[in-house]
Design a protein around this motif. Sequence first.
Motif, short mmCIF file in Angstrom:
data_model
loop_
_atom_site.label_atom_id
_atom_site.label_comp_id
_atom_site.label_asym_id
_atom_site.label_seq_id
_atom_site.Cartn_x
_atom_site.Cartn_y
_atom_site.Cartn_z
N GLU A 1 0.83 -1.21 0.00
CA GLU A 1 0.00 0.00 0.00
C GLU A 1 0.86 1.26 0.00
OE1 GLU A 1 -4.08 -1.60 2.17
OE2 GLU A 1 -2.64 -0.42 3.34
N ALA A 2 2.07 1.15 0.56
CA ALA A 2 2.97 2.30 0.61
C ALA A 2 3.83 2.42 -0.66
CB ALA A 2 3.87 2.22 1.83
N GLY A 3 3.62 1.52 -1.60
CA GLY A 3 4.31 1.64 -2.87
C GLY A 3 5.60 0.86 -2.99
N ALA B 1 13.71 3.26 -0.96
CA ALA B 1 13.14 2.11 -0.24
C ALA B 1 13.67 1.96 1.18
CB ALA B 1 13.38 0.83 -1.03
N VAL B 2 14.96 2.28 1.41
CA VAL B 2 15.52 2.08 2.75
C VAL B 2 14.79 2.97 3.76
CG1 VAL B 2 17.58 2.34 4.18
CG2 VAL B 2 17.76 1.31 1.90
N ASP B 3 14.75 4.26 3.48
CA ASP B 3 14.08 5.18 4.40
C ASP B 3 12.57 4.99 4.40
OD1 ASP B 3 16.34 6.32 5.41
OD2 ASP B 3 16.28 8.10 4.14
N ALA B 4 12.01 4.71 3.23
CA ALA B 4 10.56 4.49 3.16
C ALA B 4 10.17 3.33 4.07
CB ALA B 4 10.14 4.22 1.72
N ASN B 5 10.95 2.24 4.04
CA ASN B 5 10.61 1.10 4.88
C ASN B 5 10.78 1.43 6.35
OD1 ASN B 5 9.86 -1.55 5.51
ND2 ASN B 5 11.99 -2.17 5.66
#
Length: 140
Positions: A29-31, A82-86
């Motif tokens: 959902e967060a892409g 992706a690292v920070d998004a996760n």
Amino acid sequence: MAIERTLSIIKPDATRRNLTGAINQRFEEAGLAIVAQRRIRLTEAQARAFYAVHSERAFYDDLCAFMTSGPVVVQVLEGENAVDANRTIMGATNPANADSGTIRASFGETVEANSVHGSDSPENAAIEIAFFFAETDIVG
Ligand code: CMP
């Protein structure tokens, strides 16, 4: 922003409560796309090697015992930043400090049984991904 990959682990407290799908839904959902995924039981040697950076910490033995206490799901997440998004999706290491709506606030039990691990930098992501996956395992 760059498309990155990060290593994620759904921990034994979450697999035990059948939360793999609910957690994966948060990523999608967060892409973030799940471009590789495997359910495994870590050996003691794997857990100790994976968390070697924490080997001097008081919690190291307990952490390794916990991570081998049940199945985990190792996975590669891909997407923008992706690292920070996760790390944002996961929330703070201690679920008590995690923002509401994050995985650890929703599902984490304790600082140890905090449902998910995620790489803390792009450099460590590359190392951690290679620990579990060959490039041919990853299908973007
Ligand atoms: P993780 O992102 O998997 O990286 C190391 C883990 O150690 C961390 O999440 C926590 O689950 C675990 N841990 C256990 N005790 C502590 C502690 N006191 N401080 C930080 N991390 C801890």
